[in-house]
Design a protein around this motif. Structure first.
Motif, mmCIF file in Angstrom:
data_model
loop_
_atom_site.group_PDB
_atom_site.id
_atom_site.type_symbol
_atom_site.label_atom_id
_atom_site.label_comp_id
_atom_site.label_asym_id
_atom_site.label_seq_id
_atom_site.Cartn_x
_atom_site.Cartn_y
_atom_site.Cartn_z
ATOM 1 N N ASN A 16 0.818 -1.154 -0.014
ATOM 2 C CA ASN A 16 0.215 -0.002 -0.087
ATOM 3 C C ASN A 16 0.983 1.196 0.042
ATOM 4 N N GLY A 17 0.177 2.347 -0.494
ATOM 5 C CA GLY A 17 0.927 3.275 -0.729
ATOM 6 C C GLY A 17 0.090 4.632 -0.581
ATOM 7 N N PHE A 18 0.421 5.812 0.344
ATOM 8 C CA PHE A 18 -0.299 6.830 0.696
ATOM 9 C C PHE A 18 0.334 8.113 -0.032
ATOM 10 N N CYS A 19 -0.685 8.705 -0.920
ATOM 11 C CA CYS A 19 -0.489 10.192 -1.526
ATOM 12 C C CYS A 19 0.533 9.851 -2.499
ATOM 13 N N ILE A 20 0.901 10.869 -3.241
ATOM 14 C CA ILE A 20 1.544 10.853 -4.486
ATOM 15 C C ILE A 20 2.998 9.919 -4.595
ATOM 16 N N CYS A 21 3.860 10.236 -3.854
ATOM 17 C CA CYS A 21 5.226 9.419 -4.099
ATOM 18 C C CYS A 21 5.185 7.711 -3.843
ATOM 19 N N ALA A 22 4.468 7.613 -2.613
ATOM 20 C CA ALA A 22 4.308 6.205 -2.191
ATOM 21 C C ALA A 22 3.165 5.467 -3.064
ATOM 22 N N GLY A 23 2.196 6.290 -3.341
ATOM 23 C CA GLY A 23 1.233 5.863 -4.189
ATOM 24 C C GLY A 23 1.495 5.450 -5.554
ATOM 25 N N ARG A 24 2.248 6.061 -6.057
ATOM 26 C CA ARG A 24 2.910 6.048 -7.528
ATOM 27 C C ARG A 24 3.967 4.878 -7.304
ATOM 28 N N ALA A 25 4.563 4.665 -6.345
ATOM 29 C CA ALA A 25 5.651 3.736 -6.107
ATOM 30 C C ALA A 25 4.967 2.325 -6.236
ATOM 31 N N ALA A 53 -5.541 22.610 -13.296
ATOM 32 C CA ALA A 53 -5.560 23.199 -12.224
ATOM 33 C C ALA A 53 -5.269 22.196 -10.788
ATOM 34 N N VAL A 54 -5.400 20.896 -11.024
ATOM 35 C CA VAL A 54 -5.056 19.887 -9.871
ATOM 36 C C VAL A 54 -3.620 19.679 -9.639
ATOM 37 N N GLU A 55 -2.751 20.216 -10.882
ATOM 38 C CA GLU A 55 -1.485 19.776 -10.954
ATOM 39 C C GLU A 55 -0.571 20.391 -9.475
ATOM 40 N N PRO A 56 -0.074 19.557 -8.587
ATOM 41 C CA PRO A 56 0.562 20.061 -7.495
ATOM 42 C C PRO A 56 1.637 20.261 -7.574
ATOM 43 N N SER A 57 2.466 20.576 -8.552
ATOM 44 C CA SER A 57 3.937 20.484 -8.757
ATOM 45 C C SER A 57 4.635 21.682 -7.898
ATOM 46 N N SER A 58 4.031 22.666 -7.790
ATOM 47 C CA SER A 58 4.839 23.790 -7.026
ATOM 48 C C SER A 58 4.856 23.413 -5.649
ATOM 49 N N GLU A 59 3.614 22.879 -5.062
ATOM 50 C CA GLU A 59 3.571 22.640 -3.497
ATOM 51 C C GLU A 59 4.501 21.211 -3.490
ATOM 52 N N LEU A 60 4.520 20.483 -4.388
ATOM 53 C CA LEU A 60 5.207 19.230 -3.981
ATOM 54 C C LEU A 60 6.771 19.502 -4.067
ATOM 55 N N ASN A 121 13.622 12.204 -9.837
ATOM 56 C CA ASN A 121 12.166 11.563 -10.750
ATOM 57 C C ASN A 121 11.051 12.307 -10.543
ATOM 58 N N PHE A 122 11.069 13.658 -10.105
ATOM 59 C CA PHE A 122 9.867 14.354 -9.766
ATOM 60 C C PHE A 122 8.889 14.040 -10.955
ATOM 61 N N ASP A 123 9.588 14.465 -12.097
ATOM 62 C CA ASP A 123 8.466 14.582 -13.329
ATOM 63 C C ASP A 123 7.926 13.375 -13.661
ATOM 64 N N SER A 124 8.683 12.208 -13.434
ATOM 65 C CA SER A 124 8.030 10.876 -13.796
ATOM 66 C C SER A 124 6.812 10.730 -12.731
ATOM 67 N N VAL A 125 7.249 10.918 -11.345
ATOM 68 C CA VAL A 125 6.203 10.646 -10.409
ATOM 69 C C VAL A 125 4.850 11.760 -10.498
ATOM 70 N N LEU A 126 5.063 12.521 -10.901
ATOM 71 C CA LEU A 126 3.970 13.649 -11.215
ATOM 72 C C LEU A 126 3.419 13.172 -12.615
ATOM 73 N N HIS A 127 3.847 13.068 -13.492
ATOM 74 C CA HIS A 127 3.165 12.649 -14.872
ATOM 75 C C HIS A 127 2.928 11.102 -15.020
ATOM 76 N N PHE A 128 2.621 10.394 -14.206
ATOM 77 C CA PHE A 128 2.512 8.963 -14.231
ATOM 78 C C PHE A 128 1.380 8.586 -15.343
ATOM 79 N N ASP A 129 1.825 7.818 -16.177
ATOM 80 C CA ASP A 129 0.788 7.440 -17.466
ATOM 81 C C ASP A 129 0.538 6.162 -17.486
ATOM 82 N N VAL A 130 -0.455 5.471 -16.528
ATOM 83 C CA VAL A 130 -0.752 4.207 -16.441
ATOM 84 C C VAL A 130 -1.417 3.694 -17.818
ATOM 85 N N GLU A 131 -2.390 4.396 -18.451
ATOM 86 C CA GLU A 131 -2.844 4.146 -19.614
ATOM 87 C C GLU A 131 -2.168 3.906 -20.742
ATOM 88 N N HIS A 132 -0.661 4.258 -20.858
ATOM 89 C CA HIS A 132 0.079 4.406 -22.061
ATOM 90 C C HIS A 132 1.166 3.760 -21.723
#
Length: 160
Positions: A16-25, A53-60, A121-132
């Motif tokens: 299990n993973g919570f939030c962006i980094c662990a969730g994507r991992a 609008a939902v992109e959290p890049s600056s906060e993260l 790997n910030f960009d890869s984590v943020l722009h995870f593309d499971v469909e492609h």
């Protein structure tokens, strides 16, 4: 005397993973190595790439940079870590959430997370593309999120 036989039994874990980094991992692990994952649980994170609008890049990015630049050599207690981090991350709530990942043992501070790897790997984590990505995990999966989460939206992401 009778002989003893040792049998090793390995069971695939529930990850299990919570939030962006662990969730994507954990999603990446399940996609790349489905044979070693019994069940997958992802908390407050969608497999969709962040857009608009939902992109959290600056906060993260601010959180990651604060963690990266915390002078760990000067930190011997979590309270000292909090004081040092005030200049790097002003929001008390976010700072306390981040400091849950600060470990202090024998007066030496370190992060539970691989901050260098996360930032590299910030960009890869943020722009995870499971469909492609061409990979699929068909095991039991649970996505858990609150109704006020901005990380998961069935209107944006479709049914999970």
């Amino acid at each position: 005397m009778g002989s003893r036989e040792t049998v090793s039994v390995w069971h695939a874990p529930v990850i299990n993973g919570f939030c962006i980094c662990a969730g994507r991992a954990v999603m990446t692990t399940a996609l790349k190595h489905p044979d070693i994952v019994a069940k997958l649980m992802v908390v407050d994170m969608s497999p969709a790439s962040f857009t608009g609008a939902v992109e959290p890049s600056s906060e993260l990015l601010a959180v990651g940079n604060a963690m990266l630049h915390l002078p760990l050599a000067r930190v011997t207690t979590r309270q000292e870590g909090n004081e040092e981090m005030k200049a790097l991350l002003a929001n008390e709530g976010i700072r306390q959430w981040v400091l849950q990942n600060l470990v202090v043992r024998d007066g030496k501070a370190s992060w539970r997370l691989n901050i260098d790897g996360m930032m590299r790997n910030f960009d890869s984590v943020l722009h995870f593309d499971v469909e492609h990505c061409g990979l699929q995990y068909n095991g039991p999966t649970t996505f858990l999120h609150g109704t006020k989460s901005d990380r998961v939206s069935e209107a944006r992401d479709g049914p999970l």
